[in-house]
Design an enzyme around this catalytic site. Sequence first.
Site, PDB file in Angstrom:
ATOM      1  N   GLU A   1     -15.232  -9.808  -0.404  1.00 10.83           N
ATOM      2  CA  GLU A   1     -14.344  -9.543  -1.531  1.00 10.83           C
ATOM      3  C   GLU A   1     -13.220 -10.561  -1.521  1.00 10.83           C
ATOM      4  OE1 GLU A   1     -12.902  -5.551  -1.703  1.00 10.83           O
ATOM      5  OE2 GLU A   1     -14.905  -4.674  -1.551  1.00 10.83           O
TER       6      GLU A   1
ATOM      7  N   ASP B   1     -12.397  -9.014  -6.267  1.00 11.74           N
ATOM      8  CA  ASP B   1     -11.632  -7.778  -6.065  1.00 11.74           C
ATOM      9  C   ASP B   1     -10.479  -7.705  -7.069  1.00 11.74           C
ATOM     10  OD1 ASP B   1     -10.979  -5.412  -4.788  1.00 11.74           O
ATOM     11  OD2 ASP B   1     -10.248  -6.349  -2.951  1.00 11.74           O
TER      12      ASP B   1
ATOM     13  N   GLU C   1     -13.187   1.037  -8.832  1.00 11.30           N
ATOM     14  CA  GLU C   1     -12.353   1.493  -7.712  1.00 11.30           C
ATOM     15  C   GLU C   1     -11.422   2.612  -8.150  1.00 11.30           C
ATOM     16  OE1 GLU C   1      -9.966  -2.003  -6.985  1.00 11.30           O
ATOM     17  OE2 GLU C   1     -11.170  -2.420  -5.212  1.00 11.30           O
TER      18      GLU C   1
HETATM   19  O1    G Z   1      -7.559  -3.851  -3.013  1.00 12.07           O
HETATM   20  P1    G Z   1      -8.631  -3.120  -2.289  1.00 12.07           P
HETATM   21  O2    G Z   1      -9.749  -2.741  -3.163  1.00 12.07           O
HETATM   22  O3    G Z   1      -9.181  -3.847  -1.105  1.00 12.07           O
HETATM   23  O4    G Z   1      -7.964  -1.774  -1.806  1.00 12.07           O
HETATM   24  C1    G Z   1      -8.687  -0.767  -1.161  1.00 12.07           C
HETATM   25  C2    G Z   1      -7.716   0.352  -0.885  1.00 12.07           C
HETATM   26  O5    G Z   1      -7.515   1.158  -2.047  1.00 12.07           O
HETATM   27  C3    G Z   1      -8.168   1.331   0.159  1.00 12.07           C
HETATM   28  O6    G Z   1      -7.824   0.936   1.409  1.00 12.07           O
HETATM   29  C4    G Z   1      -7.442   2.620  -0.199  1.00 12.07           C
HETATM   30  O7    G Z   1      -6.284   2.829   0.567  1.00 12.07           O
HETATM   31  C5    G Z   1      -7.118   2.448  -1.642  1.00 12.07           C
HETATM   32  N1    G Z   1      -7.891   3.426  -2.370  1.00 12.07           N
HETATM   33  C6    G Z   1      -9.210   3.643  -2.261  1.00 12.07           C
HETATM   34  N2    G Z   1      -9.632   4.625  -3.077  1.00 12.07           N
HETATM   35  C7    G Z   1      -8.530   5.048  -3.724  1.00 12.07           C
HETATM   36  C8    G Z   1      -8.332   6.062  -4.709  1.00 12.07           C
HETATM   37  O8    G Z   1      -9.236   6.759  -5.151  1.00 12.07           O
HETATM   38  N3    G Z   1      -7.059   6.203  -5.151  1.00 12.07           N
HETATM   39  C9    G Z   1      -6.025   5.451  -4.686  1.00 12.07           C
HETATM   40  N4    G Z   1      -4.816   5.672  -5.188  1.00 12.07           N
HETATM   41  N5    G Z   1      -6.185   4.479  -3.757  1.00 12.07           N
HETATM   42  C10   G Z   1      -7.427   4.281  -3.281  1.00 12.07           C
HETATM   43  O1    G Z   2      -6.629   0.307   3.033  1.00  9.38           O
HETATM   44  P1    G Z   2      -5.489   0.033   2.153  1.00  9.38           P
HETATM   45  O2    G Z   2      -5.469   0.632   0.799  1.00  9.38           O
HETATM   46  O3    G Z   2      -4.162   0.330   2.795  1.00  9.38           O
HETATM   47  O4    G Z   2      -5.551  -1.529   1.939  1.00  9.38           O
HETATM   48  C1    G Z   2      -4.570  -2.197   1.248  1.00  9.38           C
HETATM   49  C2    G Z   2      -5.013  -3.632   1.010  1.00  9.38           C
HETATM   50  O5    G Z   2      -5.156  -4.329   2.243  1.00  9.38           O
HETATM   51  C3    G Z   2      -6.347  -3.703   0.314  1.00  9.38           C
HETATM   52  O6    G Z   2      -6.127  -4.043  -1.010  1.00  9.38           O
HETATM   53  C4    G Z   2      -7.092  -4.796   1.013  1.00  9.38           C
HETATM   54  O7    G Z   2      -7.338  -5.857   0.126  1.00  9.38           O
HETATM   55  C5    G Z   2      -6.200  -5.251   2.146  1.00  9.38           C
HETATM   56  N1    G Z   2      -6.991  -5.288   3.368  1.00  9.38           N
HETATM   57  C6    G Z   2      -7.510  -4.253   4.061  1.00  9.38           C
HETATM   58  N2    G Z   2      -8.209  -4.691   5.125  1.00  9.38           N
HETATM   59  C7    G Z   2      -8.145  -6.031   5.098  1.00  9.38           C
HETATM   60  C8    G Z   2      -8.672  -7.069   5.924  1.00  9.38           C
HETATM   61  O8    G Z   2      -9.388  -6.848   6.903  1.00  9.38           O
HETATM   62  N3    G Z   2      -8.371  -8.341   5.580  1.00  9.38           N
HETATM   63  C9    G Z   2      -7.619  -8.643   4.496  1.00  9.38           C
HETATM   64  N4    G Z   2      -7.390  -9.900   4.240  1.00  9.38           N
HETATM   65  N5    G Z   2      -7.107  -7.698   3.685  1.00  9.38           N
HETATM   66  C10   G Z   2      -7.362  -6.413   3.978  1.00  9.38           C
HETATM   67 NA    NA Z   3      -8.527  -3.395  -5.532  1.00 13.13          NA
HETATM   68 MN    MN Z   4     -11.116  -4.658  -1.492  1.00 13.72          MN
END
Ligand code: G
Ligand code: G
Ligand code: NA
Ligand code: MN
Length: 250
Positions: free
Chosen positions: A122, A152, A209
């Site tokens: 991503e 993403d 998402e």
């Molecule tokens: O930007 P990215 O797609 O990598 O972010 C993934 C993050 O989005 C996950 O780590 C999680 O904390 C958050 N997330 C996942 N599913 C949901 C959801 O249904 N609602 C909200 N508010 N956050 C979510």
């Molecule tokens: O899981 P959570 O919703 O807290 O994640 C927040 C953001 O952190 C997500 O949007 C995701 O893109 C980023 N993130 C989570 N794990 C990783 C990782 O292993 N590497 C990078 N670069 N970003 C991450």
């Molecule tokens: Na996202």
């Molecule tokens: Mn992601």
Amino acid sequence: ALLTARLRDAVAREEIVPFYQPLRELRGGRLVGLEVLARWQHPQRGTLPPSEFITQAEESGVVTPMFRSLLCQVCRDAVHWPTDLRFAFNLSPQQLQDPTMAQEILLLAQEGGMDPRRLEIEVTETGIVRDVGTARRNLAELKAAGVTLALDDFGTGYASIAMLKALRVDRLKIDRSFIASMRSTPEDTRYVAAIIALATTLGLGTTAEGLEDEAAIHAVGQMGADLGQGYAYGRPSPAVTVVDWLSPHL
Ligand code: G
Ligand code: G
Ligand code: NA
Ligand code: MN
């Protein structure tokens, strides 16, 4: 500098661990993959989310060893799970600028016994605009090895149609802000529909998402998205929780 040293140490001790969030088929709910989300299991402060350490990791270059460590841990965890499960990793913009990044990922996957066709990478739109040349070569090399490329947070950054054409991404991930606004403002559904229509026309997959309820799952499925992710399907969780998602469900 102190945090950087502490962070390096945390990576070496495997205090930074993969959490997993389900990626499911919208029609039927089958588990097809897991997004890998970094968590710092800090001995004093408990489980810390990426917002507490990713920026520091990116600015100090620790993001590269961190990613290596996560990929190795995922390969180890995956030994206990079905061989058709896919894994989606987030890459930082800094990693895309590293000319050896793709080779390194493919080598680690090989060493870990992970078929590259099970990996999804991503990237964000902002990650790509910085140095299109290097990013593009890295992504092309991964794609040639069978890795799926996903854009993403789609719709919130600088992606152009030309960029989709040049980078040959396979999949768009609709940013969860669009799904959230659909709930509060029904007319905003058309933005989600527009992104799915664009993806479908280009022959790309669409992951929605931020699905927090059945209504959202139903709506994006009706509009033609194929995969979904969100609290309705499962929260980011440690490896031990994954077995609960593997048994046939619903
Ligand atoms: O930007 P990215 O797609 O990598 O972010 C993934 C993050 O989005 C996950 O780590 C999680 O904390 C958050 N997330 C996942 N599913 C949901 C959801 O249904 N609602 C909200 N508010 N956050 C979510
Ligand atoms: O899981 P959570 O919703 O807290 O994640 C927040 C953001 O952190 C997500 O949007 C995701 O893109 C980023 N993130 C989570 N794990 C990783 C990782 O292993 N590497 C990078 N670069 N970003 C991450
Ligand atoms: Na996202
Ligand atoms: Mn992601």
